[in-house]
Write an enzyme that holds these catalytic residues in place. Structure first.
Site, short mmCIF file in Angstrom:
data_model
loop_
_atom_site.label_atom_id
_atom_site.label_comp_id
_atom_site.label_asym_id
_atom_site.label_seq_id
_atom_site.Cartn_x
_atom_site.Cartn_y
_atom_site.Cartn_z
N PRO A 166 0.80 -1.24 0.00
CA PRO A 166 0.00 0.00 0.00
C PRO A 166 0.83 1.28 0.00
O PRO A 166 0.82 2.06 0.97
CB PRO A 166 -0.82 -0.14 1.29
CG PRO A 166 0.07 -0.92 2.20
CD PRO A 166 0.79 -1.90 1.32
N CYS A 167 1.49 1.55 -1.12
CA CYS A 167 2.28 2.78 -1.21
C CYS A 167 1.40 4.02 -1.18
O CYS A 167 1.88 5.12 -0.92
CB CYS A 167 3.16 2.76 -2.45
SG CYS A 167 2.29 2.43 -3.99
#
Length: 284
Positions: A245-246
């Site tokens: 989850p950048c």
């Protein structure tokens, strides 16, 4: 394409258009104003948004603002150092997605994909069309094409492992992709990157759903607190968006920073997760 795929894509494009209208407005838009600009009745527009995120369009607008990002930092900034103490398997991200992962060895990465077969296919998601790639061990790439285009996404992803053999085979990846977007089952990842990048991506995997982190916190969590700029670069090079989850990495100021597949996609992801997390808290 299934009826569910079509529904998710339709909802996403309605949301994307609404986000553009909200961004261009000098003040918050009413339900009637948004519905009119979407060419829908107010009741129908309200139903679509409520079905997608579980909250009203009015409340949803709050999740798309910079103030929401700053609120997340104040109230829901994860403490990666604490999560590290529990081990990666204790992270909320893995629990939420039943995610298993394996990292490629540095030597194998240095060969730039030589001897590796990567299968790929196009899929629909809540955030528009996604190009998915995977080896026999798991997904190694997920690129959202709505802002950058399918060709640019393909060139970007395939160029990361230029010596690999690419085979179109969506069926081989379908179960993992379905799991990635909440369809049940287990998602598996095969992380293909340099050792420093993989450390950063491992840290991102420890950020729980509905929370955010900063580039500085990631740098501290991997034992290199001065490497904030290098961490930002590694976050931007994350090949498996959404699962790693950048989109949850923000600037210390609360600014969104960049996003490899376009800021509208990042904002939509944060709004989607934030609204659903709060809706779950309200129901508890």
């Amino acid at each position: 394409m299934t009826d569910t795929d079509q529904s998710d894509t339709y909802h996403y494009h309605v949301m994307r258009r609404a986000i553009a209208e909200i961004d261009a407005a000098d003040a918050p838009l009413t339900l009637d104003q948004l519905a009119e600009r979407m060419g829908m009745s107010a009741a129908h527009f309200q139903r679509l948004f409520t079905a997608w995120v579980g909250v009203s369009p009015k409340r949803y607008q709050q999740y798309l603002t910079l103030d929401h990002a700053r609120h997340l930092l104040r109230a829901r900034c994860s403490t990666l150092e604490a999560a590290q103490g529990a081990g990666l398997s204790g992270g909320g991200r893995l629990h939420d997605l039943f995610l298993r992962w394996e990292a490629m060895s540095p030597g194998a990465y240095a060969r730039r994909g030589a001897g590796l077969t990567i299968r790929y296919g196009m899929f629909q998601s809540p955030f528009g069309e996604v190009l998915a790639m995977g080896t026999e061990k798991g997904l190694c790439g997920m690129a959202f094409t709505g802002e950058v285009g399918e060709q640019a996404a393909w060139q970007d992803m395939s160029g990361r492992w230029p010596e690999a053999q690419f085979v179109e085979d969506a069926d081989a990846l379908r179960d993992w992709v379905d799991a990635a977007f909440g369809g049940g089952g287990a998602a598996r990842l095969h992380l293909i990157g340099a050792p420093f990048q993989i450390k950063v991506w491992e840290a991102l995997l420890r950020v729980p759903t509905g929370h955010v982190t900063t580039y500085g916190e990631i740098a501290s969590a991997i034992g290199n607190p001065r490497a904030v700029r290098a961490v930002g670069t590694a976050v931007g090079r994350n090949p498996v968006s959404w699962l790693i989850p950048c989109h949850r990495a923000l600037r210390k100021s609360g600014g969104l920073g960049g996003y490899h597949w376009g800021l509208p996609v990042k904002r939509a992801m944060l709004a989607y997760e934030g609204a659903r997390a709060d809706a779950g808290d309200d129901a508890a």
